[in-house]
Design an enzyme around this catalytic site. Sequence first.
Site, PDB file in Angstrom:
ATOM      1  N   SER A  63     -12.719  64.824 -18.668  1.00 10.68           N
ATOM      2  CA  SER A  63     -11.564  63.921 -18.678  1.00 10.68           C
ATOM      3  C   SER A  63     -10.818  64.097 -19.988  1.00 10.68           C
ATOM      4  O   SER A  63     -11.351  63.835 -21.068  1.00 10.68           O
ATOM      5  CB  SER A  63     -12.016  62.461 -18.561  1.00 10.68           C
ATOM      6  OG  SER A  63     -10.952  61.621 -18.972  1.00 10.68           O
ATOM      7  N   HIS A  74      -9.823  66.831 -15.473  1.00 11.68           N
ATOM      8  CA  HIS A  74      -9.621  65.471 -14.934  1.00 11.68           C
ATOM      9  C   HIS A  74      -8.528  64.787 -15.744  1.00 11.68           C
ATOM     10  O   HIS A  74      -8.613  64.686 -16.964  1.00 11.68           O
ATOM     11  CB  HIS A  74     -10.934  64.688 -14.989  1.00 11.68           C
ATOM     12  CG  HIS A  74     -10.846  63.326 -14.371  1.00 11.68           C
ATOM     13  ND1 HIS A  74     -10.877  63.122 -13.005  1.00 11.68           N
ATOM     14  CD2 HIS A  74     -10.710  62.093 -14.926  1.00 11.68           C
ATOM     15  CE1 HIS A  74     -10.776  61.826 -12.745  1.00 11.68           C
ATOM     16  NE2 HIS A  74     -10.666  61.174 -13.900  1.00 11.68           N
ATOM     17  N   ASP A  98      -6.282  61.543 -16.345  1.00  9.44           N
ATOM     18  CA  ASP A  98      -6.245  60.088 -16.128  1.00  9.44           C
ATOM     19  C   ASP A  98      -4.861  59.511 -16.405  1.00  9.44           C
ATOM     20  O   ASP A  98      -4.374  59.570 -17.534  1.00  9.44           O
ATOM     21  CB  ASP A  98      -7.259  59.402 -17.050  1.00  9.44           C
ATOM     22  CG  ASP A  98      -8.684  59.613 -16.577  1.00  9.44           C
ATOM     23  OD1 ASP A  98      -8.951  59.330 -15.391  1.00  9.44           O
ATOM     24  OD2 ASP A  98      -9.515  60.057 -17.378  1.00  9.44           O
ATOM     25  N   MET A 148      -2.607  56.225 -16.538  1.00  7.45           N
ATOM     26  CA  MET A 148      -2.687  54.758 -16.648  1.00  7.45           C
ATOM     27  C   MET A 148      -1.317  54.196 -16.974  1.00  7.45           C
ATOM     28  O   MET A 148      -0.580  54.782 -17.774  1.00  7.45           O
ATOM     29  CB  MET A 148      -3.672  54.364 -17.739  1.00  7.45           C
ATOM     30  CG  MET A 148      -5.060  54.960 -17.538  1.00  7.45           C
ATOM     31  SD  MET A 148      -6.196  54.363 -18.793  1.00  7.45           S
ATOM     32  CE  MET A 148      -7.639  55.376 -18.420  1.00  7.45           C
ATOM     33  N   HIS A 157      -6.099  61.512 -11.462  1.00 11.10           N
ATOM     34  CA  HIS A 157      -6.650  60.205 -11.115  1.00 11.10           C
ATOM     35  C   HIS A 157      -5.589  59.166 -11.460  1.00 11.10           C
ATOM     36  O   HIS A 157      -5.369  58.864 -12.636  1.00 11.10           O
ATOM     37  CB  HIS A 157      -7.949  60.000 -11.919  1.00 11.10           C
ATOM     38  CG  HIS A 157      -8.542  58.638 -11.796  1.00 11.10           C
ATOM     39  ND1 HIS A 157      -9.557  58.184 -12.616  1.00 11.10           N
ATOM     40  CD2 HIS A 157      -8.281  57.619 -10.937  1.00 11.10           C
ATOM     41  CE1 HIS A 157      -9.891  56.957 -12.283  1.00 11.10           C
ATOM     42  NE2 HIS A 157      -9.124  56.581 -11.269  1.00 11.10           N
ATOM     43  N   MET A 172      -4.203  55.683 -11.918  1.00 14.79           N
ATOM     44  CA  MET A 172      -4.507  54.260 -12.112  1.00 14.79           C
ATOM     45  C   MET A 172      -3.172  53.577 -12.343  1.00 14.79           C
ATOM     46  O   MET A 172      -2.853  53.124 -13.453  1.00 14.79           O
ATOM     47  CB  MET A 172      -5.462  54.093 -13.302  1.00 14.79           C
ATOM     48  CG  MET A 172      -6.875  54.564 -12.993  1.00 14.79           C
ATOM     49  SD  MET A 172      -7.862  54.899 -14.475  1.00 14.79           S
ATOM     50  CE  MET A 172      -7.366  56.577 -14.809  1.00 14.79           C
ATOM     51  N   MET A 220     -15.897  54.909  -9.252  1.00 16.71           N
ATOM     52  CA  MET A 220     -15.856  54.519 -10.660  1.00 16.71           C
ATOM     53  C   MET A 220     -17.193  53.889 -11.033  1.00 16.71           C
ATOM     54  O   MET A 220     -17.665  52.959 -10.365  1.00 16.71           O
ATOM     55  CB  MET A 220     -14.744  53.494 -10.919  1.00 16.71           C
ATOM     56  CG  MET A 220     -13.327  54.002 -10.742  1.00 16.71           C
ATOM     57  SD  MET A 220     -12.938  55.468 -11.696  1.00 16.71           S
ATOM     58  CE  MET A 220     -13.175  54.879 -13.385  1.00 16.71           C
ATOM     59  N   PHE A 233     -10.373  52.696 -19.695  1.00 19.12           N
ATOM     60  CA  PHE A 233     -10.760  53.210 -21.015  1.00 19.12           C
ATOM     61  C   PHE A 233     -11.879  54.232 -20.890  1.00 19.12           C
ATOM     62  O   PHE A 233     -12.733  54.114 -20.006  1.00 19.12           O
ATOM     63  CB  PHE A 233     -11.239  52.059 -21.918  1.00 19.12           C
ATOM     64  CG  PHE A 233     -10.204  50.982 -22.063  1.00 19.12           C
ATOM     65  CD1 PHE A 233      -9.181  51.102 -23.003  1.00 19.12           C
ATOM     66  CD2 PHE A 233     -10.217  49.873 -21.224  1.00 19.12           C
ATOM     67  CE1 PHE A 233      -8.195  50.131 -23.105  1.00 19.12           C
ATOM     68  CE2 PHE A 233      -9.229  48.896 -21.315  1.00 19.12           C
ATOM     69  CZ  PHE A 233      -8.214  49.032 -22.268  1.00 19.12           C
ATOM     70  N   GLY A 234     -11.868  55.194 -21.794  1.00 16.09           N
ATOM     71  CA  GLY A 234     -12.995  56.114 -21.904  1.00 16.09           C
ATOM     72  C   GLY A 234     -14.086  55.468 -22.744  1.00 16.09           C
ATOM     73  O   GLY A 234     -13.891  54.406 -23.340  1.00 16.09           O
ATOM     74  N   GLY A 235     -15.229  56.089 -22.757  1.00 19.80           N
ATOM     75  CA  GLY A 235     -16.304  55.662 -23.665  1.00 19.80           C
ATOM     76  C   GLY A 235     -17.042  54.402 -23.262  1.00 19.80           C
ATOM     77  O   GLY A 235     -17.757  53.820 -24.082  1.00 19.80           O
ATOM     78  N   ASP A 256     -17.113  58.873 -11.975  1.00 20.66           N
ATOM     79  CA  ASP A 256     -16.277  58.825 -13.187  1.00 20.66           C
ATOM     80  C   ASP A 256     -16.597  57.577 -14.004  1.00 20.66           C
ATOM     81  O   ASP A 256     -16.435  56.463 -13.518  1.00 20.66           O
ATOM     82  CB  ASP A 256     -14.805  58.805 -12.724  1.00 20.66           C
ATOM     83  CG  ASP A 256     -13.796  58.838 -13.857  1.00 20.66           C
ATOM     84  OD1 ASP A 256     -14.192  59.006 -15.028  1.00 20.66           O
ATOM     85  OD2 ASP A 256     -12.591  58.697 -13.558  1.00 20.66           O
ATOM     86  N   GLY A 313     -15.745  62.381 -20.088  1.00 18.55           N
ATOM     87  CA  GLY A 313     -14.747  62.413 -21.156  1.00 18.55           C
ATOM     88  C   GLY A 313     -15.406  62.419 -22.509  1.00 18.55           C
ATOM     89  O   GLY A 313     -15.497  63.466 -23.174  1.00 18.55           O
ATOM     90  N   SER A 314     -15.917  61.258 -22.909  1.00 16.05           N
ATOM     91  CA  SER A 314     -16.477  61.156 -24.259  1.00 16.05           C
ATOM     92  C   SER A 314     -17.712  62.047 -24.419  1.00 16.05           C
ATOM     93  O   SER A 314     -17.947  62.587 -25.503  1.00 16.05           O
ATOM     94  CB  SER A 314     -16.796  59.703 -24.599  1.00 16.05           C
ATOM     95  OG  SER A 314     -17.497  59.090 -23.553  1.00 16.05           O
TER      96      SER A 314
HETATM   97  C1  DX5 Z   1     -11.616  55.578 -17.008  1.00 20.85           C
HETATM   98  C2  DX5 Z   1     -11.234  57.007 -16.672  1.00 20.85           C
HETATM   99  C3  DX5 Z   1     -12.311  57.992 -16.926  1.00 20.85           C
HETATM  100  C4  DX5 Z   1     -12.717  58.069 -18.357  1.00 20.85           C
HETATM  101  C5  DX5 Z   1     -14.062  58.676 -18.451  1.00 20.85           C
HETATM  102  O1  DX5 Z   1     -10.657  54.712 -16.516  1.00 20.85           O
HETATM  103  O2  DX5 Z   1     -10.909  57.107 -15.302  1.00 20.85           O
HETATM  104  O3  DX5 Z   1     -11.958  59.274 -16.441  1.00 20.85           O
HETATM  105  O4  DX5 Z   1     -11.836  58.787 -19.145  1.00 20.85           O
HETATM  106  O5  DX5 Z   1     -14.447  58.670 -19.777  1.00 20.85           O
HETATM  107  P1  DX5 Z   1     -15.965  58.577 -20.213  1.00 20.85           P
HETATM  108  O6  DX5 Z   1     -16.637  59.793 -19.658  1.00 20.85           O
HETATM  109  O7  DX5 Z   1     -15.886  58.546 -21.682  1.00 20.85           O
HETATM  110  O8  DX5 Z   1     -16.515  57.318 -19.614  1.00 20.85           O
HETATM  111 ZN    ZN Z   2     -10.690  59.129 -14.347  1.00 23.44          ZN
END
Ligand code: DX5
Ligand code: ZN
Length: 230
Positions: free
Chosen positions: A11, A36, A38, A40, A70, A72, A141, A147-149, A179, A201-202
């Site tokens: 991501s 991937h 994202d 938002m 993706h 959102m 999900m 958010f990531g992380g 994800d 992602g992270s």
């Molecule tokens: C969250 C995103 C994910 C996110 C994943 O809303 O859809 O794709 O970036 O990040 P990690 O792997 O850090 O949870």
């Molecule tokens: Zn995503």
Amino acid sequence: MSQQDFVIAPSILSANFARLGEDVDQVLASGADWVHFDVMDNHYVPNLTIGPMVCKALRDHGVTAPIDVHLMVKPVDRMIADFIEAGATSITFHPEASEHIDRSLQMIRDGGCKAGLVFNPATPLHLMDHVMDKLDMILLMSVNPGFGGQKFIPHTLEKIQAARTRIDASGLPLRLEVDGGVGLNNLAEIAAAGADTFVAGSAIFGARQASDPHAFDTIIKQLRAELTKN
Ligand code: DX5
Ligand code: ZN
């Protein structure tokens, strides 16, 4: 499931946006399968990221790997059209964000992209029931989107199993993507539960170290090694 059926999709939410093209080139060169992407909108989710211009910029930069968009965002249909134009490979959206799920899925397929629905942790799986034939993938999900992380919600494992049962019963070749909070510590059990496509992602971009130019190779190799454990 054989190794080549597993897809690792970094991501880019966790990439360095000031050098996005380079980061994407590097993770792909390190063996990642998809990008991937994202999207938002500060409306459907409380965060604001990147749109179709950035997707097109990656294509213009020379990225040929699948770009897994993706969405959102709410509403979704305008963004579907724009991402088809911008070079997306697959487009997934959250059913709560579309007034007409069947129509939105059809738009994606009509535009030549693969289509999928995204299920939040509390979104019931039955929302896929009457559109199975319009789906190429299902994205579960394992965190609340935005958010990531964040930390993987353990209950997702049962939901992956339930989604796998539905997909197998349909006889359709749908991918099952997960994800949120995916990493070395849980990848094997996520795969064992029935997922075949993994967004991280992270876990991937967070492995970067200035002192180690091969950090992405290492983390992606380690993730693949986890997938051989079942
Ligand atoms: C969250 C995103 C994910 C996110 C994943 O809303 O859809 O794709 O970036 O990040 P990690 O792997 O850090 O949870
Ligand atoms: Zn995503």
